[in-house]
Design a protein around this motif. Structure first.
Motif, PDB file in Angstrom:
ATOM      1  N   PHE A 156       0.831  -1.205   0.000  1.00 41.58           N
ATOM      2  CA  PHE A 156       0.000   0.000   0.000  1.00 41.58           C
ATOM      3  C   PHE A 156       0.865   1.255   0.000  1.00 41.58           C
ATOM      4  N   VAL A 157       1.947   1.245   0.765  1.00 46.88           N
ATOM      5  CA  VAL A 157       2.853   2.396   0.801  1.00 46.88           C
ATOM      6  C   VAL A 157       3.464   2.629  -0.576  1.00 46.88           C
ATOM      7  N   ASP A 158       3.882   1.533  -1.246  1.00 44.81           N
ATOM      8  CA  ASP A 158       4.435   1.651  -2.598  1.00 44.81           C
ATOM      9  C   ASP A 158       3.435   2.306  -3.538  1.00 44.81           C
ATOM     10  N   VAL A 159       2.181   1.865  -3.475  1.00 48.34           N
ATOM     11  CA  VAL A 159       1.145   2.386  -4.361  1.00 48.34           C
ATOM     12  C   VAL A 159       0.953   3.889  -4.144  1.00 48.34           C
ATOM     13  N   VAL A 160       0.862   4.300  -2.887  1.00 49.88           N
ATOM     14  CA  VAL A 160       0.644   5.715  -2.585  1.00 49.88           C
ATOM     15  C   VAL A 160       1.826   6.557  -3.035  1.00 49.88           C
ATOM     16  N   VAL A 161       3.035   6.092  -2.755  1.00 46.13           N
ATOM     17  CA  VAL A 161       4.233   6.858  -3.115  1.00 46.13           C
ATOM     18  C   VAL A 161       4.396   6.930  -4.625  1.00 46.13           C
ATOM     19  N   ILE A 162       4.233   5.799  -5.315  1.00 44.89           N
ATOM     20  CA  ILE A 162       4.335   5.784  -6.778  1.00 44.89           C
ATOM     21  C   ILE A 162       3.293   6.717  -7.391  1.00 44.89           C
ATOM     22  N   SER A 163       2.082   6.665  -6.867  1.00 44.37           N
ATOM     23  CA  SER A 163       0.996   7.481  -7.415  1.00 44.37           C
ATOM     24  C   SER A 163       1.241   8.966  -7.170  1.00 44.37           C
ATOM     25  N   ALA A 164       1.696   9.309  -5.961  1.00 44.03           N
ATOM     26  CA  ALA A 164       1.997  10.714  -5.662  1.00 44.03           C
ATOM     27  C   ALA A 164       3.117  11.229  -6.553  1.00 44.03           C
ATOM     28  N   GLY A 165       4.168  10.407  -6.729  1.00 44.32           N
ATOM     29  CA  GLY A 165       5.281  10.813  -7.575  1.00 44.32           C
ATOM     30  C   GLY A 165       4.889  10.950  -9.026  1.00 44.32           C
ATOM     31  N   ALA A 166       4.097  10.003  -9.521  1.00 41.71           N
ATOM     32  CA  ALA A 166       3.659  10.058 -10.918  1.00 41.71           C
ATOM     33  C   ALA A 166       2.754  11.263 -11.149  1.00 41.71           C
ATOM     34  N   GLY A 167       1.786  11.455 -10.264  1.00 42.26           N
ATOM     35  CA  GLY A 167       0.860  12.572 -10.432  1.00 42.26           C
ATOM     36  C   GLY A 167       1.575  13.913 -10.437  1.00 42.26           C
ATOM     37  N   LEU A 168       2.523  14.078  -9.522  1.00 39.95           N
ATOM     38  CA  LEU A 168       3.209  15.360  -9.410  1.00 39.95           C
ATOM     39  C   LEU A 168       4.233  15.566 -10.521  1.00 39.95           C
ATOM     40  N   HIS A 169       5.202  14.668 -10.624  1.00 40.08           N
ATOM     41  CA  HIS A 169       6.322  14.892 -11.540  1.00 40.08           C
ATOM     42  C   HIS A 169       5.937  14.742 -13.008  1.00 40.08           C
ATOM     43  N   GLU A 170       5.112  13.767 -13.321  1.00 43.17           N
ATOM     44  CA  GLU A 170       4.732  13.576 -14.723  1.00 43.17           C
ATOM     45  C   GLU A 170       3.834  14.693 -15.228  1.00 43.17           C
ATOM     46  N   GLU A 171       3.001  15.245 -14.354  1.00 38.78           N
ATOM     47  CA  GLU A 171       2.186  16.392 -14.789  1.00 38.78           C
ATOM     48  C   GLU A 171       3.034  17.654 -14.933  1.00 38.78           C
ATOM     49  N   LEU A 172       4.027  17.807 -14.066  1.00 36.01           N
ATOM     50  CA  LEU A 172       4.929  18.954 -14.208  1.00 36.01           C
ATOM     51  C   LEU A 172       5.703  18.888 -15.522  1.00 36.01           C
ATOM     52  N   ILE A 173       6.207  17.691 -15.848  1.00 33.15           N
ATOM     53  CA  ILE A 173       7.032  17.541 -17.041  1.00 33.15           C
ATOM     54  C   ILE A 173       6.193  17.552 -18.315  1.00 33.15           C
ATOM     55  N   PHE A 174       5.155  16.717 -18.352  1.00 32.92           N
ATOM     56  CA  PHE A 174       4.436  16.498 -19.614  1.00 32.92           C
ATOM     57  C   PHE A 174       3.258  17.438 -19.828  1.00 32.92           C
ATOM     58  N   ARG A 175       2.713  18.022 -18.783  1.00 39.31           N
ATOM     59  CA  ARG A 175       1.605  18.941 -18.971  1.00 39.31           C
ATOM     60  C   ARG A 175       2.037  20.397 -18.768  1.00 39.31           C
ATOM     61  N   LEU A 176       2.629  20.721 -17.625  1.00 38.10           N
ATOM     62  CA  LEU A 176       3.028  22.113 -17.397  1.00 38.10           C
ATOM     63  C   LEU A 176       4.091  22.549 -18.396  1.00 38.10           C
ATOM     64  N   ILE A 177       5.126  21.720 -18.567  1.00 35.98           N
ATOM     65  CA  ILE A 177       6.189  22.051 -19.512  1.00 35.98           C
ATOM     66  C   ILE A 177       5.841  21.569 -20.915  1.00 35.98           C
ATOM     67  N   GLY A 178       5.391  20.312 -21.024  1.00 40.43           N
ATOM     68  CA  GLY A 178       5.146  19.724 -22.332  1.00 40.43           C
ATOM     69  C   GLY A 178       3.992  20.340 -23.093  1.00 40.43           C
ATOM     70  N   VAL A 179       2.932  20.720 -22.375  1.00 41.49           N
ATOM     71  CA  VAL A 179       1.785  21.355 -23.038  1.00 41.49           C
ATOM     72  C   VAL A 179       1.857  22.872 -22.901  1.00 41.49           C
ATOM     73  N   GLY A 180       1.923  23.341 -21.653  1.00 44.63           N
ATOM     74  CA  GLY A 180       1.938  24.787 -21.446  1.00 44.63           C
ATOM     75  C   GLY A 180       3.170  25.461 -22.015  1.00 44.63           C
ATOM     76  N   GLY A 181       4.360  24.956 -21.645  1.00 45.50           N
ATOM     77  CA  GLY A 181       5.598  25.573 -22.103  1.00 45.50           C
ATOM     78  C   GLY A 181       5.828  25.422 -23.594  1.00 45.50           C
ATOM     79  N   LEU A 182       5.618  24.218 -24.117  1.00 48.13           N
ATOM     80  CA  LEU A 182       5.865  23.979 -25.538  1.00 48.13           C
ATOM     81  C   LEU A 182       4.897  24.754 -26.413  1.00 48.13           C
ATOM     82  N   SER A 183       3.628  24.809 -26.029  1.00 48.11           N
ATOM     83  CA  SER A 183       2.663  25.565 -26.831  1.00 48.11           C
ATOM     84  C   SER A 183       3.004  27.051 -26.837  1.00 48.11           C
ATOM     85  N   TRP A 184       3.546  27.538 -25.719  1.00 46.88           N
ATOM     86  CA  TRP A 184       3.970  28.947 -25.647  1.00 46.88           C
ATOM     87  C   TRP A 184       5.124  29.202 -26.599  1.00 46.88           C
TER      88      TRP A 184
END
Length: 264
Positions: A156-184
């Motif tokens: 359960f700890v693995d699931v929560v940590v993996i999910s928190a890390g994926a949600g935070l870092h992957e959205e920062l990289i692929f959405r904030l930078i990948g969508v927002g930054g690249l489209s700009w």
């Protein structure tokens, strides 16, 4: 006696920002702004940073932790001191914003409610699209994507940590930078809408491909690649319409639901 005060000069009430009141109506009144998004996703950062000390949940696109560990000179005590300082600063910011009526902690509730709805419905929408338009067997999409989680026996700890890390870092990289930054960046060379669509496609394909790269990447298979690409599109739309915080929490809650459900 008639007042000589000009009604037009009377100050108009300011429209409440979504985070100033912890109600669903105010939350849905507009896209969550960047400052509020940072406040709303910070708990996931702390969960992840503390969780990696107890689990094997280090995220593949996490470039923050390596810098943080280097800053701490690879000393656990220094690491915990820095995280504690961040928590104290976070609490102070929350208190200051609360006093200025710029943020209500109850704003977490509608964000989690909205994100939970997206997280629970996303898989069904993607499978419908794949089955309807890509003509793939829906079962291949989920089983291929999640078989690794079953095989590794995540706690359960693995699931929560993996999910928190994926949600935070992957959205920062692929959405904030990948969508927002690249489209700009692309907006200087093409129309704005075309730039956004191009950034959407590039970031979504990159998001999916990243799961097949590196020493811990999965062997490439077409069905999970398409599934994750469509998931990238879904997260990008949530990010564009509702803001980074909702996209991050949607991603994290989706992973908790999927990994936790399959691991049962």
């Amino acid at each position: 006696m008639a007042s000589d005060r000009d009604p037009a000069a009377a100050p108009r009430p300011k429209r409440a920002r979504p985070a100033t009141k912890g109600t669903l109506a105010n939350h849905l009144a507009g896209r969550v702004d960047p400052l509020t998004s940072a406040i709303l996703v910070f708990p996931l950062f702390i969960i992840y940073q503390l969780g990696i000390l107890l689990s094997r949940g280090l995220n593949g696109v996490d470039f923050v932790t390596a810098s943080l560990v280097q800053l701490c000179e690879r000393d656990l005590g220094n690491y915990l001191v820095i995280l504690s300082s961040m928590l104290i600063a976070y609490a102070a910011i929350l208190l200051l914003l609360r006093q200025r009526e710029s943020f209500d902690p109850k704003a977490f509730v509608p964000v989690l409610a909205e994100s939970t709805f997206y997280a629970l419905s996303m898989g069904s929408i993607i499978l419908f699209v794949m089955h309807r338009f890509v003509e793939l067997v829906p079962g291949l999409s989920t089983s291929s994507e999640l078989s690794a989680a079953l095989a590794t026996g995540l706690s359960f700890v693995d699931v929560v940590v993996i999910s928190a890390g994926a949600g935070l870092h992957e959205e920062l990289i692929f959405r904030l930078i990948g969508v927002g930054g690249l489209s700009w960046l692309l907006a200087g060379a093409m129309p704005e809408k075309q730039a956004w669509v191009t950034a959407l496609v590039i970031s979504s394909l990159s998001f999916s491909l990243a799961h097949h790269l590196g020493p811990h990447g999965e062997a490439f298979a077409f069905a999970p690649f398409v599934y994750r690409s469509l998931a990238g599109v879904f997260f990008a739309l949530v990010y564009q319409v509702r803001g980074l915080a909702v996209a991050v929490w949607t991603h994290a809650l989706y992973d908790i639901y999927v990994l936790g459900y399959v691991g049962m």
